[in-house]
Motif scaffolding. Structure first.
Motif, PDB file in Angstrom:
ATOM      1  N   ILE A 146       0.841  -1.207   0.000  1.00  0.00           N
ATOM      2  CA  ILE A 146       0.000   0.000   0.000  1.00  0.00           C
ATOM      3  C   ILE A 146       0.876   1.257   0.000  1.00  0.00           C
ATOM      4  O   ILE A 146       0.603   2.210  -0.746  1.00  0.00           O
ATOM      5  CB  ILE A 146      -0.930   0.010   1.243  1.00  0.00           C
ATOM      6  N   ASP A 147       1.945   1.252   0.794  1.00  0.00           N
ATOM      7  CA  ASP A 147       2.829   2.417   0.823  1.00  0.00           C
ATOM      8  C   ASP A 147       3.436   2.689  -0.555  1.00  0.00           C
ATOM      9  O   ASP A 147       3.572   3.841  -0.976  1.00  0.00           O
ATOM     10  CB  ASP A 147       3.963   2.222   1.844  1.00  0.00           C
ATOM     11  N   GLU A 148       3.813   1.618  -1.228  1.00  0.00           N
ATOM     12  CA  GLU A 148       4.388   1.782  -2.577  1.00  0.00           C
ATOM     13  C   GLU A 148       3.345   2.320  -3.550  1.00  0.00           C
ATOM     14  O   GLU A 148       3.668   3.110  -4.443  1.00  0.00           O
ATOM     15  CB  GLU A 148       4.938   0.452  -3.088  1.00  0.00           C
ATOM     16  N   ILE A 149       2.100   1.875  -3.406  1.00  0.00           N
ATOM     17  CA  ILE A 149       1.044   2.396  -4.283  1.00  0.00           C
ATOM     18  C   ILE A 149       0.904   3.902  -4.055  1.00  0.00           C
ATOM     19  O   ILE A 149       0.849   4.683  -5.009  1.00  0.00           O
ATOM     20  CB  ILE A 149      -0.299   1.674  -4.023  1.00  0.00           C
ATOM     21  N   LYS A 150       0.891   4.302  -2.793  1.00  0.00           N
ATOM     22  CA  LYS A 150       0.754   5.744  -2.491  1.00  0.00           C
ATOM     23  C   LYS A 150       1.936   6.518  -3.096  1.00  0.00           C
ATOM     24  O   LYS A 150       1.750   7.618  -3.640  1.00  0.00           O
ATOM     25  CB  LYS A 150       0.719   5.987  -0.976  1.00  0.00           C
ATOM     26  N   SER A 151       3.128   5.965  -3.002  1.00  0.00           N
ATOM     27  CA  SER A 151       4.265   6.720  -3.542  1.00  0.00           C
ATOM     28  C   SER A 151       4.260   6.699  -5.071  1.00  0.00           C
ATOM     29  O   SER A 151       4.748   7.635  -5.711  1.00  0.00           O
ATOM     30  CB  SER A 151       5.597   6.281  -2.929  1.00  0.00           C
ATOM     31  N   THR A 152       3.652   5.677  -5.653  1.00  0.00           N
ATOM     32  CA  THR A 152       3.530   5.668  -7.121  1.00  0.00           C
ATOM     33  C   THR A 152       2.549   6.749  -7.573  1.00  0.00           C
ATOM     34  O   THR A 152       2.783   7.435  -8.580  1.00  0.00           O
ATOM     35  CB  THR A 152       3.076   4.272  -7.615  1.00  0.00           C
ATOM     36  N   ILE A 153       1.467   6.912  -6.826  1.00  0.00           N
ATOM     37  CA  ILE A 153       0.527   8.001  -7.149  1.00  0.00           C
ATOM     38  C   ILE A 153       1.245   9.354  -7.022  1.00  0.00           C
ATOM     39  O   ILE A 153       1.091  10.237  -7.872  1.00  0.00           O
ATOM     40  CB  ILE A 153      -0.717   7.953  -6.220  1.00  0.00           C
ATOM     41  N   ASP A 187      -9.619  -7.554 -13.594  1.00  0.00           N
ATOM     42  CA  ASP A 187      -9.517  -8.548 -12.513  1.00  0.00           C
ATOM     43  C   ASP A 187      -8.648  -9.761 -12.865  1.00  0.00           C
ATOM     44  O   ASP A 187      -8.324 -10.557 -11.983  1.00  0.00           O
ATOM     45  CB  ASP A 187     -10.898  -8.950 -11.988  1.00  0.00           C
ATOM     46  N   GLY A 188      -8.234  -9.877 -14.139  1.00  0.00           N
ATOM     47  CA  GLY A 188      -7.290 -10.947 -14.477  1.00  0.00           C
ATOM     48  C   GLY A 188      -5.922 -10.700 -13.860  1.00  0.00           C
ATOM     49  O   GLY A 188      -5.195 -11.641 -13.515  1.00  0.00           O
ATOM     50  N   SER A 189      -5.558  -9.433 -13.690  1.00  0.00           N
ATOM     51  CA  SER A 189      -4.235  -9.075 -13.161  1.00  0.00           C
ATOM     52  C   SER A 189      -4.298  -8.514 -11.742  1.00  0.00           C
ATOM     53  O   SER A 189      -3.262  -8.360 -11.097  1.00  0.00           O
ATOM     54  CB  SER A 189      -3.564  -8.045 -14.089  1.00  0.00           C
ATOM     55  N   ASN A 190      -5.482  -8.215 -11.251  1.00  0.00           N
ATOM     56  CA  ASN A 190      -5.622  -7.651  -9.903  1.00  0.00           C
ATOM     57  C   ASN A 190      -6.380  -8.619  -9.001  1.00  0.00           C
ATOM     58  O   ASN A 190      -7.591  -8.794  -9.149  1.00  0.00           O
ATOM     59  CB  ASN A 190      -6.350  -6.303  -9.966  1.00  0.00           C
ATOM     60  N   LYS A 191      -5.662  -9.249  -8.073  1.00  0.00           N
ATOM     61  CA  LYS A 191      -6.268 -10.213  -7.130  1.00  0.00           C
ATOM     62  C   LYS A 191      -6.231  -9.671  -5.705  1.00  0.00           C
ATOM     63  O   LYS A 191      -6.365 -10.414  -4.741  1.00  0.00           O
ATOM     64  CB  LYS A 191      -5.494 -11.547  -7.190  1.00  0.00           C
ATOM     65  N   ARG A 192      -6.013  -8.372  -5.552  1.00  0.00           N
ATOM     66  CA  ARG A 192      -5.875  -7.790  -4.217  1.00  0.00           C
ATOM     67  C   ARG A 192      -7.186  -7.873  -3.437  1.00  0.00           C
ATOM     68  O   ARG A 192      -8.269  -7.872  -4.023  1.00  0.00           O
ATOM     69  CB  ARG A 192      -5.451  -6.316  -4.310  1.00  0.00           C
ATOM     70  N   THR A 193      -7.053  -7.846  -2.108  1.00  0.00           N
ATOM     71  CA  THR A 193      -8.258  -7.871  -1.268  1.00  0.00           C
ATOM     72  C   THR A 193      -8.300  -6.626  -0.374  1.00  0.00           C
ATOM     73  O   THR A 193      -9.129  -6.530   0.522  1.00  0.00           O
ATOM     74  CB  THR A 193      -8.271  -9.136  -0.384  1.00  0.00           C
TER      75      THR A 193
END
Ligand SMILES: Cc1cc2nc3c(=O)[nH]c(=O)nc-3n(C[C@H](O)[C@H](O)[C@H](O)COP(=O)(O)O)c2cc1C
Length: 355
Positions: A146-153, A187-193
């Protein structure tokens, strides 16, 4: 064709496009050390009669890199390189948006000192990467925290600011062709919960947060978002493409995004419903269509109201003065595919305009 619409101007609250013949974003693999240069400036200035130029995919960070000799927009040298390009295009009377690119899982360890590329989820997939040593099979990526996602944004916002500093008229979020925002969306590439996966709303969050980051810099009218639901490139797939993408389009509409750049081939697999009409209906900004258009089919898409403008890819490679050729109904040169992704002036800046 009484009134030839392709050559008529188009505008939104902030921008006036002199025609509806737009140039599609195209990776050309000529940016050594990831820096756009004089040759890049010549290439785009030659094509400045387009109503709008979308640059080739331009990486927002070192993590985003996934194709050899492509330009970035996250260092002072890269910004300086792009300044030459925007100046040359503006001097020639054109408008130019930077396409902001994060390749995600489509990258390769060769770009990251042997570390795995990143993605929403660690899902094996079947594709290829254009590495400095040539084409290699794709690898299973590592899941972003999640932290990496925030820094990517945050990287998207920094890249949008860098694009503004470099003199671009706006930016396009590359949400197409199986790169990172599309990897989150489908959803083929995103399996996050967590909050970035599962429901459509959560899968769309990354694309929308990246878009919001760019809006904070440029305002909505100068933002384009590119989507390609019907293009399975990079081993993409979703269990309900229509629902997923119509949700995304409605969310972009609610943000007043200036341009929706929608890729959809004219011929779809048996039974696949075209999604462009539904997207067009839900979006009140400038709706741009792409893939496989020529003078006649593009004019028809404008006349029937299916699109406001059309982007041309390969035709712009070999016809730098494409709008004029369309106006005159002049013969078109054919592009040499062997110099699409690499090389020097040859196949890049040496296609002549009409005599
Ligand atoms: C050499 C080449 C490079 C491309 N690079 C990109 C890119 O960087 N970003 C992108 O969104 N699409 C890219 N595309 C896709 C084009 O933008 C466009 O969708 C495609 O060429 C189809 O349009 P056309 O039928 O007018 O050529 C590329 C296509 C080509 C031929």
């Amino acid at each position: 064709m009484g009134n030839f619409k392709l050559l008529t101007p188009l505008n939104n609250e902030e921008l006036t496009f002199r025609n509806r013949v737009f140039m599609a974003p195209m990776t050309r693999g000529r940016s050594k050390d990831q820096v756009a240069n004089e040759l890049t400036a010549t290439y785009y200035a030659q094509r400045a009669s387009a109503g709008l130029i979308f640059t080739e995919g331009t990486q927002i960070s070192a993590q985003a890199v996934g194709w050899t000799n492509t330009p970035g927009i996250y260092t002072p040298e890269q910004i300086a390189g792009w300044k030459k390009v925007t100046q040359a295009v503006h001097e020639a009377g054109g408008l130019i948006f930077a396409q902001l690119w994060h390749t995600g899982r489509a990258s390769h360890p060769d770009f990251h000192g042997g570390e795995l590329p990143v993605a929403p989820s660690s899902v094996p997939f079947n594709s290829q990467a254009f590495t400095p040593e040539g084409i290699k099979p794709s690898v299973t990526p590592r899941e972003l925290t999640i932290d990496e996602i925030k820094s990517t944004i945050a990287d998207y916002e920094k890249a949008a600011q860098a694009a503004k500093d470099a003199g671009f008229d706006g930016v396009e979020i590359h949400g197409a062709n199986g790169y990172l925002p599309a990897q989150f969306l489908e959803d083929g590439s995103n399996k996050r919960t967590d909050e970035y996966g599962g429901t459509i709303e959560k899968r769309a969050r990354f694309l929308l947060e990246a878009t919001d980051a760019a809006i904070r810099v440029f305002g909505p009218a100068r933002i384009s978002v590119r989507l390609s639901p019907r293009i399975p490139y990079n081993d993409m797939g979703d269990s309900n493409l229509e629902q997923t993408y119509m949700y995304a389009v409605e969310a972009l509409e609610s943000r007043n995004v200036g341009i929706l750049h929608f890729m959809e081939p004219g011929t779809l697999p048996e039974g696949a419903k075209p999604l462009a009409p539904g997207a067009r209906q839900r979006f009140s900004g400038i709706f741009v269509l792409n893939v496989g258009y020529d003078r006649k089919s593009a004019e028809q898409a404008l006349q029937t109201g299916l699109a406001d403008a059309v982007t041309f890819g390969t035709l712009f490679i070999s016809n730098p003065d494409l709008p004029e050729r369309f106006f005159l109904d002049a013969p078109l040169a054919t592009a040499d595919a062997s110099t699409f992704y690499s090389g020097s002036e040859e196949g890049y800046t040496d296609y002549p305009p009409l005599a």
